[in-house]
Write a protein that holds these residues in place. Structure first.
Motif, short mmCIF file in Angstrom:
data_model
loop_
_atom_site.label_atom_id
_atom_site.label_comp_id
_atom_site.label_asym_id
_atom_site.label_seq_id
_atom_site.Cartn_x
_atom_site.Cartn_y
_atom_site.Cartn_z
N SER A 1 -21.57 32.43 12.05
CA SER A 1 -20.53 32.89 11.14
C SER A 1 -20.16 31.83 10.11
CB SER A 1 -19.27 33.27 11.93
OG SER A 1 -19.54 34.37 12.76
N SER A 2 -19.65 32.33 8.99
CA SER A 2 -19.20 31.48 7.89
C SER A 2 -18.03 32.16 7.22
CB SER A 2 -20.34 31.30 6.88
OG SER A 2 -19.86 30.74 5.69
N SER B 1 -17.00 39.21 2.03
CA SER B 1 -17.34 39.29 0.61
C SER B 1 -16.21 38.80 -0.30
CB SER B 1 -17.74 40.72 0.24
OG SER B 1 -16.66 41.61 0.46
N GLU B 2 -14.97 38.93 0.15
CA GLU B 2 -13.83 38.47 -0.65
C GLU B 2 -13.89 36.96 -0.87
OE1 GLU B 2 -10.45 38.37 -2.97
OE2 GLU B 2 -11.75 40.05 -2.44
N ALA B 3 -14.27 36.21 0.14
CA ALA B 3 -14.38 34.75 0.01
C ALA B 3 -15.48 34.39 -0.99
CB ALA B 3 -14.64 34.10 1.36
N SER B 4 -16.60 35.07 -0.90
CA SER B 4 -17.70 34.82 -1.83
C SER B 4 -17.29 35.14 -3.27
CB SER B 4 -18.93 35.65 -1.46
OG SER B 4 -19.45 35.22 -0.23
N ARG B 5 -16.57 36.24 -3.44
CA ARG B 5 -16.12 36.64 -4.77
C ARG B 5 -15.16 35.61 -5.35
NH1 ARG B 5 -12.21 38.92 -7.48
NH2 ARG B 5 -10.77 39.20 -5.75
N ARG B 6 -14.19 35.18 -4.54
CA ARG B 6 -13.21 34.18 -5.01
C ARG B 6 -13.89 32.84 -5.31
NH1 ARG B 6 -9.08 34.07 -0.51
NH2 ARG B 6 -8.51 32.15 -1.52
N TYR B 7 -14.83 32.45 -4.47
CA TYR B 7 -15.57 31.20 -4.71
C TYR B 7 -16.32 31.28 -6.04
CZ TYR B 7 -18.74 27.30 -3.94
OH TYR B 7 -19.45 26.13 -4.08
N GLY B 8 -16.98 32.40 -6.26
CA GLY B 8 -17.73 32.59 -7.52
C GLY B 8 -16.83 32.52 -8.74
N ILE B 9 -15.66 33.09 -8.65
CA ILE B 9 -14.71 33.04 -9.77
C ILE B 9 -14.29 31.60 -10.04
CG2 ILE B 9 -12.35 33.64 -10.48
CD1 ILE B 9 -12.80 36.35 -9.00
N VAL B 10 -13.94 30.87 -8.99
CA VAL B 10 -13.52 29.48 -9.15
C VAL B 10 -14.63 28.64 -9.81
CG1 VAL B 10 -12.87 27.35 -7.92
CG2 VAL B 10 -11.84 29.53 -7.26
N VAL B 11 -15.85 28.81 -9.35
CA VAL B 11 -16.96 28.03 -9.89
C VAL B 11 -17.25 28.41 -11.35
CG1 VAL B 11 -19.44 27.58 -9.68
CG2 VAL B 11 -17.99 27.53 -7.65
N VAL C 1 -10.14 29.00 -0.40
CA VAL C 1 -11.29 29.85 -0.07
C VAL C 1 -11.93 29.40 1.24
CG1 VAL C 1 -13.61 30.54 -0.80
CG2 VAL C 1 -11.78 30.41 -2.49
N LEU C 2 -12.09 28.09 1.40
CA LEU C 2 -12.74 27.55 2.61
C LEU C 2 -11.79 27.43 3.79
CD1 LEU C 2 -14.91 24.71 1.03
CD2 LEU C 2 -15.63 27.01 1.70
N ARG C 3 -10.52 27.66 3.54
CA ARG C 3 -9.49 27.48 4.58
C ARG C 3 -9.54 26.06 5.15
NH1 ARG C 3 -11.15 32.87 7.58
NH2 ARG C 3 -10.87 34.27 5.84
N SER C 4 -9.63 25.09 4.21
CA SER C 4 -9.76 23.69 4.60
C SER C 4 -8.81 22.83 3.78
CB SER C 4 -11.20 23.23 4.38
OG SER C 4 -11.31 21.87 4.71
N PRO C 5 -7.66 22.45 4.36
CA PRO C 5 -6.71 21.60 3.65
C PRO C 5 -7.28 20.25 3.23
CG PRO C 5 -5.72 22.51 5.64
CD PRO C 5 -7.18 22.85 5.67
N SER C 6 -8.34 19.80 3.87
CA SER C 6 -8.93 18.51 3.50
C SER C 6 -9.45 18.53 2.06
CB SER C 6 -10.05 18.11 4.46
OG SER C 6 -11.17 18.94 4.32
N PHE C 7 -9.80 19.70 1.56
CA PHE C 7 -10.26 19.78 0.18
C PHE C 7 -9.11 19.57 -0.81
CE2 PHE C 7 -14.07 21.07 2.13
CZ PHE C 7 -15.09 20.92 1.20
N LEU C 8 -7.88 19.82 -0.39
CA LEU C 8 -6.72 19.47 -1.22
C LEU C 8 -6.66 17.96 -1.40
CD1 LEU C 8 -4.03 21.81 0.38
CD2 LEU C 8 -5.19 22.14 -1.82
#
Length: 178
Positions: free
Chosen positions: A62-63, A68-78, A119-126
């Motif tokens: 799993s990832s 699909s919502e995460a992929s869509r949001r990631y694509g928009i950000v990039v 998107v990644l649900r990872s506060p470390s990226f903040l």
């Protein structure tokens, strides 16, 4: 991050870009920086290989991108990040201030980490986004008071930050696998 596969992929991607930043740091760095920059680049390549190996082993798991919502949001950000980076880079080149290109790209990448964290649900990226933003601003300030190129300062700082965060993600992926 919630999924081991995502940690492994983050390790791979962050290490790849760390290596690129260590390369960008080669523009007029102090001679004493040469060996640490080389060591950082080599360590980044090793992290790329490790991240790729674990990602491959977990390719069926799993990832966060399974939704699909995460992929869509990631694509928009990039896409937004790419447009902003391109417009800013064009303005920088047009103004004849190409020495500020590396700090600009680093700033855009740093700011893009904040929505990516959600998107990644990872506060470390903040935290990573904050570090990269500080690196970008500091590079402009420090280069204005020294003979060190802004790209050398940016590349060394961004490469180091990305390699460190890659290492943390690699360790998390390894630790959570047992």
């Amino acid at each position: 991050m919630r999924y081991t596969r995502d940690n492994a992929m983050a390790a791979l991607i962050l290490a790849f870009f760390a290596c690129m930043w260590f390369g960008w740091a080669q523009e007029r760095p102090p001679s004493s920086w040469r060996r640490p920059l080389l060591i950082g680049a080599i360590a980044s390549v090793i992290l790329v290989v490790l991240g790729a190996r674990v990602s491959w082993q977990l390719r069926s798991s799993s990832s966060v991108f399974s939704a699909s919502e995460a992929s869509r949001r990631y694509g928009i950000v990039v896409r937004v990040e790419t447009v902003i980076a391109a417009v800013g880079s064009t303005a920088i080149f047009s103004s004849g201030r190409s020495e500020y290109l590396a700090p600009w790209i680093c700033l855009v990448v740093g700011v893009h980490m904040w929505p990516i964290a959600a998107v990644l649900r990872s506060p470390s990226f903040l935290v990573l986004g904050g570090v990269l933003t500080v690196v970008a601003v500091s590079a402009v300030v420090v280069s204005g008071h020294t003979d060190v190129a802004a790209s050398a300062i940016t590349g060394a700082g961004a490469g180091s930050a990305l390699a460190c965060f890659s290492g943390v993600n690699a360790a998390l992926a390894r630790w959570s696998r047992g």
